[in-house]
Motif scaffolding. Structure first.
Motif, PDB file in Angstrom:
ATOM      1  N   UNK A 163       0.838  -1.191   0.000  1.00  0.00           N
ATOM      2  CA  UNK A 163       0.000   0.000   0.000  1.00  0.00           C
ATOM      3  C   UNK A 163       0.881   1.251   0.000  1.00  0.00           C
ATOM      4  N   UNK A 164       0.273   2.358  -0.346  1.00  0.00           N
ATOM      5  CA  UNK A 164       0.911   3.654  -0.168  1.00  0.00           C
ATOM      6  C   UNK A 164       0.499   4.194   1.190  1.00  0.00           C
ATOM      7  N   UNK A 165       1.417   4.113   2.164  1.00  0.00           N
ATOM      8  CA  UNK A 165       1.129   4.667   3.480  1.00  0.00           C
ATOM      9  C   UNK A 165       1.246   6.182   3.411  1.00  0.00           C
ATOM     10  N   UNK A 166       0.932   6.839   4.494  1.00  0.00           N
ATOM     11  CA  UNK A 166       0.842   8.296   4.474  1.00  0.00           C
ATOM     12  C   UNK A 166       2.210   8.966   4.471  1.00  0.00           C
ATOM     13  N   UNK A 180      19.885   9.884  15.414  1.00  0.00           N
ATOM     14  CA  UNK A 180      18.532   9.863  14.854  1.00  0.00           C
ATOM     15  C   UNK A 180      17.567  10.455  15.879  1.00  0.00           C
ATOM     16  N   UNK A 181      16.971  11.567  15.528  1.00  0.00           N
ATOM     17  CA  UNK A 181      15.959  12.188  16.388  1.00  0.00           C
ATOM     18  C   UNK A 181      14.630  11.465  16.238  1.00  0.00           C
ATOM     19  N   UNK A 182      14.249  11.203  14.994  1.00  0.00           N
ATOM     20  CA  UNK A 182      12.973  10.534  14.735  1.00  0.00           C
ATOM     21  C   UNK A 182      13.071   9.690  13.476  1.00  0.00           C
ATOM     22  N   UNK A 183      12.532   8.495  13.553  1.00  0.00           N
ATOM     23  CA  UNK A 183      12.279   7.652  12.390  1.00  0.00           C
ATOM     24  C   UNK A 183      10.904   7.055  12.615  1.00  0.00           C
ATOM     25  N   UNK A 184       9.959   7.400  11.765  1.00  0.00           N
ATOM     26  CA  UNK A 184       8.570   7.027  12.036  1.00  0.00           C
ATOM     27  C   UNK A 184       7.797   6.806  10.753  1.00  0.00           C
ATOM     28  N   UNK A 185       6.672   6.126  10.891  1.00  0.00           N
ATOM     29  CA  UNK A 185       5.731   5.926   9.789  1.00  0.00           C
ATOM     30  C   UNK A 185       4.339   6.277  10.279  1.00  0.00           C
ATOM     31  N   UNK A 186       3.650   7.087   9.513  1.00  0.00           N
ATOM     32  CA  UNK A 186       2.258   7.420   9.799  1.00  0.00           C
ATOM     33  C   UNK A 186       1.389   6.784   8.723  1.00  0.00           C
ATOM     34  N   UNK A 187       0.397   6.015   9.130  1.00  0.00           N
ATOM     35  CA  UNK A 187      -0.424   5.250   8.206  1.00  0.00           C
ATOM     36  C   UNK A 187      -1.680   6.025   7.807  1.00  0.00           C
ATOM     37  N   UNK A 188      -2.370   5.545   6.770  1.00  0.00           N
ATOM     38  CA  UNK A 188      -3.539   6.281   6.273  1.00  0.00           C
ATOM     39  C   UNK A 188      -4.617   6.547   7.310  1.00  0.00           C
ATOM     40  N   UNK A 189      -4.731   5.690   8.334  1.00  0.00           N
ATOM     41  CA  UNK A 189      -5.756   5.916   9.356  1.00  0.00           C
ATOM     42  C   UNK A 189      -5.302   6.920  10.415  1.00  0.00           C
ATOM     43  N   UNK A 247       8.939  -2.620  19.896  1.00  0.00           N
ATOM     44  CA  UNK A 247       8.779  -2.166  18.514  1.00  0.00           C
ATOM     45  C   UNK A 247       7.311  -1.838  18.278  1.00  0.00           C
ATOM     46  N   UNK A 248       7.060  -0.601  17.894  1.00  0.00           N
ATOM     47  CA  UNK A 248       5.674  -0.183  17.715  1.00  0.00           C
ATOM     48  C   UNK A 248       5.016  -0.850  16.514  1.00  0.00           C
ATOM     49  N   UNK A 249       5.778  -1.327  15.537  1.00  0.00           N
ATOM     50  CA  UNK A 249       5.150  -2.035  14.425  1.00  0.00           C
ATOM     51  C   UNK A 249       4.706  -3.435  14.838  1.00  0.00           C
ATOM     52  N   UNK A 250       5.093  -3.874  16.042  1.00  0.00           N
ATOM     53  CA  UNK A 250       4.637  -5.154  16.566  1.00  0.00           C
ATOM     54  C   UNK A 250       3.524  -4.992  17.587  1.00  0.00           C
ATOM     55  N   UNK A 251       3.564  -3.923  18.371  1.00  0.00           N
ATOM     56  CA  UNK A 251       2.632  -3.801  19.495  1.00  0.00           C
ATOM     57  C   UNK A 251       1.823  -2.518  19.488  1.00  0.00           C
ATOM     58  N   UNK A 252       1.911  -1.777  18.385  1.00  0.00           N
ATOM     59  CA  UNK A 252       1.041  -0.629  18.227  1.00  0.00           C
ATOM     60  C   UNK A 252       1.650   0.673  18.683  1.00  0.00           C
ATOM     61  N   UNK A 253       1.112   1.790  18.183  1.00  0.00           N
ATOM     62  CA  UNK A 253       1.598   3.122  18.562  1.00  0.00           C
ATOM     63  C   UNK A 253       1.535   3.319  20.068  1.00  0.00           C
ATOM     64  N   UNK A 254       2.546   3.994  20.592  1.00  0.00           N
ATOM     65  CA  UNK A 254       2.599   4.280  22.016  1.00  0.00           C
ATOM     66  C   UNK A 254       3.293   3.228  22.849  1.00  0.00           C
ATOM     67  N   UNK A 255       3.723   2.140  22.211  1.00  0.00           N
ATOM     68  CA  UNK A 255       4.343   1.055  22.974  1.00  0.00           C
ATOM     69  C   UNK A 255       5.858   1.151  22.995  1.00  0.00           C
TER      70      UNK A 255
END
Length: 1005
Positions: A817-820, A852-861, A915-923
């Motif tokens: 998919x094309x994420x945000x 690295x200050x930030x490395x992140x992905x924001x998804x369409x939702x 890892x937030x890609x395993x346990x969700x944002x905020x983890x």
């Protein structure tokens, strides 16, 4: 003691001989020839073209931050190859691909790739002399195209330039994270050679290196130069059993933290209390066991037992469970004697065997008074090989595409087959009628045949081992001419062609239909496998040879000219055009197109085929509007034969308020179309991710008699050591990724001998091509909720010991998919000090660091996952994560230019086991997801020290010796990563070898 020693090292420098010098330079901040002070032109060139520009100039104070590594710098760091040097760049982070990962499940086995800024291998552009290179035929994770760093002919490298800002208008807008430009020697005259050998302090990990170069002529005086070179590199394989605990064992019970100790993952191993656990019987053994079932193969008639009791355990050790242990609820299938196998100790591979050799031929001639032409040919062959586990015959077939997945490990309606079973009767091959007493004979492999019972078979082929070997052959030709024409127009014309052919050989992998054939006709001796003929073995495990290719053809030209003088210098303009053709043909090595059983166990089936032509035009204007202000504007238009097109601008500026201070900055737009694997895969890619406690919930685990809190100790191995496949389906409707990048920095030159810099970078990619996080689909399945739209979940076969329980997940599938948005933000620090200590002694100190200050992905939702300082992006990085700091510090003392001593400190930051890609944002601050309570939440930082000494003997010989990892400090324990066993392969790098030594001689005439 090691931590104390390391801290002392940082306080006192790299060796007692350079301690005082190190303290003197405490203000220096960062390394490499990364600063403008070390970015000097080659000695035989007056004007230079800096990476990222098409204009000639006499200085290197450009808006873009650039790192330069010279061949001499590589020697002083004891780096034996270009790929090793690039992997050690401070700006290389996250999902890089190392040679060691070839033996630990890499899709692109046998290759090495760089990942600047943690943005993955497909966001970094790798060039040879400013020209593109062919992709490695296999893509990283089946999706990310990259250039294999092993294809670089190390012996002719002059320097490596790393452009550390965004998209380059001159090279390509797809250089979103940066550019690595490998520059070869312009000329060489004379004879030069090298012979080197090394070994670890433990007597293993041997390596050898040979090179020879001959050349004649001088371009300036003779009008020509021709040189030829050849090299040979070899490094022996290294196995986990060659290292100490815990890297050599699956038994983690002696890894303890705060009173909690790790699990025993030895197959059929004892638990922390020294008892056989209530987890059932693990059949992943090199010894055959059988369990009697009635003639309908539905009801067990007893426990598992040795197929050949006289032979006992063919690997590992035997253990006799007590009567009480056998009586536990889940142990109904456990035999009275089990075999315990430490898979990592028996078969684990730390580093594969690597052999590389190649040759180059380059000719350069003057053309008239103002031009020179060249032609260059390179050939490099790289062989990477390793042996694996015994041949698997009971398990799931590789991920399917055309048919339902076949399995010999579980009776499942989803698969339409049953557990691997030895029948009562065997019949000649080709028999189509049911095999009975009328047309067959009692099965000699089935000890229960005389009672009319079938035997469910478990185990691996003890007389066969899996073996993988990749052979990459690269042929490259480049030619060009450059000079000045007409009214001082600088011109350059270059063409190149590159062909990469990859041969991947698989041995010892069972072909499913052939396995079923020998079971049905009794031709394979399961009772005494060592008595099988080679012909029978070859039938069961036929050699699989898969040939893949990639090609690149490119032509480009550029023109540049100084038009008139501005207050700060000449106004320069330049423009150019390029055309390139690139193609990849990587057929599936294990497709199921001919049926679910007409394929192998354990060989990945991914395949891709595609080609495209790209047309490009670009231009650049450089305007020194004042003595203190310089502006640079460039742009690039790319048009792809697949239908995409884009214009990508770039702006840069420098400001020098005083002589000692330079301010610089850039802004650019980038563009990357979907890779061949993302848009054109002929067979989808599936990566496997190990189960963790956080994937499940207590209600689901209650069916298996355990909870999230007791996952490791009480859950059956079906869950605790299981994994699921994440299948990524290509999507022809993907949009291109686009990026916005800006940098800003300051360079300080307080004295002639000291330079240091700080640069800020900020890269934002939109419409990022990725796989959707599978966490929502897994959570929904295990909670009994509807599967979210866009996902498919395939259940696995049931656990034979829990036949009524809802099975685990076998596959989660979704299209790309094309994420945000994906964002990478950080700081680079660099410093260089050159200080004469006396008339005979000089000191050079260089430091480079990236944060690295930030490395992140924001998804369409709108959900956002942040990875910096954790193991995220877990799937993309193979669990190696994104530590914030990566740095190295090099100090060299030179005595009369006859003797040098160099110490290099390598620093890799700590990170959290989450890892937030395993346990969700905020983890990101919650380490409970992986349920690892027997190690600290934070993996400690890792620091190593390397020493290099050189002595000149006369005018023609140089002797040198290296001591790598002087303190013999092995990597910190990481119980989560799956790219290596209990250590991070990116953080640990070659540190897992421990202290090692190299010695060699260089000659020059």
């Amino acid at each position: 003691m090691k931590i104390t020693s390391t801290a002392a090292l940082l306080r006192c420098g790299v060796a007692s001989a350079v301690c005082a010098a190190t303290l003197f330079s405490a203000q220096a901040m960062a390394q490499e020839a990364a600063t403008t002070a070390t970015e000097a032109p080659a000695a035989d060139e007056g004007e230079i073209i800096v990476t990222g520009s098409i204009l000639r100039r006499n200085d290197i104070d450009t808006p873009s931050p650039i790192t330069v590594l010279s061949a001499e710098n590589l020697d002083r760091r004891a780096q034996t190859s270009t790929q090793e040097a690039i992997q050690n760049l401070a700006s290389n982070n996250g999902p890089a691909l190392t040679n060691s990962f070839s033996a630990n499940g890499a899709f692109a086995g046998g290759a090495s790739a760089v990942s600047l800024r943690g943005l993955s291998t497909n966001s970094t552009l790798v060039l040879f002399d400013g020209l593109r290179a062919a992709y490695y035929p296999l893509a990283d994770d089946g999706t990310r195209n990259f250039v294999d760093l092993n294809t670089i002919p190390d012996d002719i490298i002059q320097e490596i330039e790393v452009l550390r800002d965004g998209a380059s208008s001159s090279y390509g807008a797809d250089a979103i994270a940066g550019v690595v430009n490998i520059k070869t020697r312009r000329q060489f005259s004379g004879v030069a050679g090298r012979a080197e050998a090394g070994i670890s302090s433990r007597g293993d990990a041997a390596n050898q290196r040979l090179s020879l170069m001959v050349g004649k002529g001088d371009i300036a005086s003779d009008g020509f130069n021709v040189y030829a070179s050849g090299f040979y590199n070899h490094s022996a394989a290294l196995y986990n059993r060659d290292r100490g605990y815990p890297y050599n064992s699956d038994d983690q019970r002696n890894i303890c933290f705060n009173g909690n100790c790790g699990p025993n993952n030895v197959v059929n191993g004892l638990n922390g209390d020294g008892a056989f656990p209530d987890n059932g019987f693990n059949t992943a053994l090199a010894t055959f066991f059988v369990r009697p079932y009635d003639a309908t193969n539905t009801t067990a008639q007893g426990r598992n037992q040795f197929l050949n009791p006289a032979a006992g355990c063919r690997a590992g050790t035997a253990y006799n469970p007590t009567a009480a242990e056998l009586a536990l609820p889940n142990n109904g299938s456990v035999p009275t004697t089990v075999c315990q196998e430490d898979i990592t100790n028996l078969y684990g591979v730390i580093a594969p065997e690597i052999t590389r050799f190649g040759g180059s031929l380059k000719a350069t001639v003057s053309v008239g008074d103002n031009s020179e032409a060249y032609a260059l040919f390179n050939f490099v062959q790289s062989n990477v090989s390793y042996s694996g586990i015994p041949t698997t015959i009971r398990g799931n077939a590789a991920p399917p595409f055309f048919f339902p997945r076949y399995s010999t490990s579980a009776p499942s309606v989803a698969y339409g087959n049953s557990v691997l079973t030895l029948p009562v009767f065997v019949c000649p091959r080709g028999t189509t009628a049911p095999c009975t007493a009328a047309n067959g004979t009692l099965n000699p492999n089935n000890p229960f045949a005389a009672q009319g019972q079938v035997a469910r078979l478990s185990g691996r082929l003890s007389d066969s081992r899996e073996y993988d070997e990749t052979r990459s052959r690269v042929y490259r030709v480049a030619a060009g001419i450059k000079g000045t024409v007409f009214n001082n127009w600088d011109y350059s014309v270059d063409v190149t062609a590159m062909h990469n052919e990859l041969r991947h050989e698989y041995r010892g992998y069972a072909y499913i239909q052939h396995l079923l054939d020998v079971i049905a006709d009794g031709s394979y001796n399961f009772v005494n496998p060592e008595l099988n003929s080679q012909a029978v073995r070859d039938y069961v495990t036929p050699v699989n040879i898969n040939n893949s290719t990639s090609d690149l053809y490119q032509a480009q030209f550029s023109l540049g000219k100084s038009l008139f003088d501005l207050p700060g210098g000449p106004l320069q303009i330049g423009f150019g055009a390029a055309i390139r053709y690139e193609a990849v043909d990587a057929p599936s090595a294990n497709s199921d197109i001919n049926g679910p059983t007409e394929r192998y166990f354990r060989i990945n089936g991914f395949g891709v085929k595609g080609h495209r032509t790209v047309y490009s035009a670009y231009g650049e204007v450089n305007a020194p509007v004042l003595d203190s202000v310089e502006l640079n504007v460039s742009g690039r238009y790319d048009k792809y034969s697949s239908g995409q097109s884009n214009f990508s601008p770039k702006f840069g500026a420098t400001f020098t308020p005083i002589k000692q201070v330079l301010l610089r900055g850039t802004y650019s737009r980038g563009f990357r179309i979907p890779s061949f694997g993302e848009a054109n895969a002929t067979f989808p890619t599936t990566g496997f991710v190990g189960n963790s406690a956080g994937t499940f919930n207590d209600a689901y685990l209650a069916q298996y008699g355990c909870t999230v809190a007791t996952f490791d100790d009480d859950c059956p191995t079906y869950l605790s050591t299981g994994s699921y496949g994440s299948t990524n389906l290509s999507n022809p409707n993907l949009r291109p990724e686009k990026s916005r990048s800006f940098t800003g920095g300051v360079v300080f030159k307080p004295t002639r001998n000291l330079t240091f810099s700080v640069d800020y970078y900020n890269i934002k990619k939109t419409d990022v091509i990725t796989t959707a996080s599978v966490t929502p689909a897994l959570k929904a399945y295990y909670a009994g909720q509807p599967i979210p739209a866009g996902f498919t979940v395939t259940p696995d076969g049931v656990d034979p010991d829990f036949t009524t329980a809802i099975p685990r997940v076998a596959f989660v599938g979704a299209q790309f998919i094309n994420a945000n948005t994906q964002k990478s933000e950080g700081l680079d620090f660099a410093a260089n000090l050159n200080l004469p200590l006396s008339d005979r002694i000089s000191w050079t100190s260089n430091i480079e660091a990236s944060y690295i200050i930030e490395l992140s992905t924001t998804f369409p939702d709108g959900s956002k996952e942040s990875y910096a300082g954790t193991l995220g992006n877990f799937n993309l990085t193979a669990g190696s994560g994104t530590p914030r700091w990566h740095a190295n510090w090099q100090n060299t003392l030179s005595f009369d230019d006859k003797f040098t001593l160099t110490g290099t400190v390598n620093y890799f930051d700590s990170y959290k086991l989450t890892a937030e890609d395993q346990f969700g944002p905020g983890s990101r601050n919650d380490c409970s997801g992986f349920d690892i309570d027997y190690t600290p939440c934070k993996v400690r930082r890792y620091i190593t020290l390397d020493l290099v000494g050189t002595v000149k003997v006369g005018d023609n010989f140089t002797l040198y010796a290296n001591v790598l990892n002087v303190l013999n400090d092995l990597p910190p324990i990481d119980a989560v990563t799956y790219g290596a066993h209990l250590y991070n392969p990116i953080q640990g790098g070659t540190g897992i070898i421990g202290r090692s030594f190299r010695a060699g001689v260089k000659v020059g005439f």
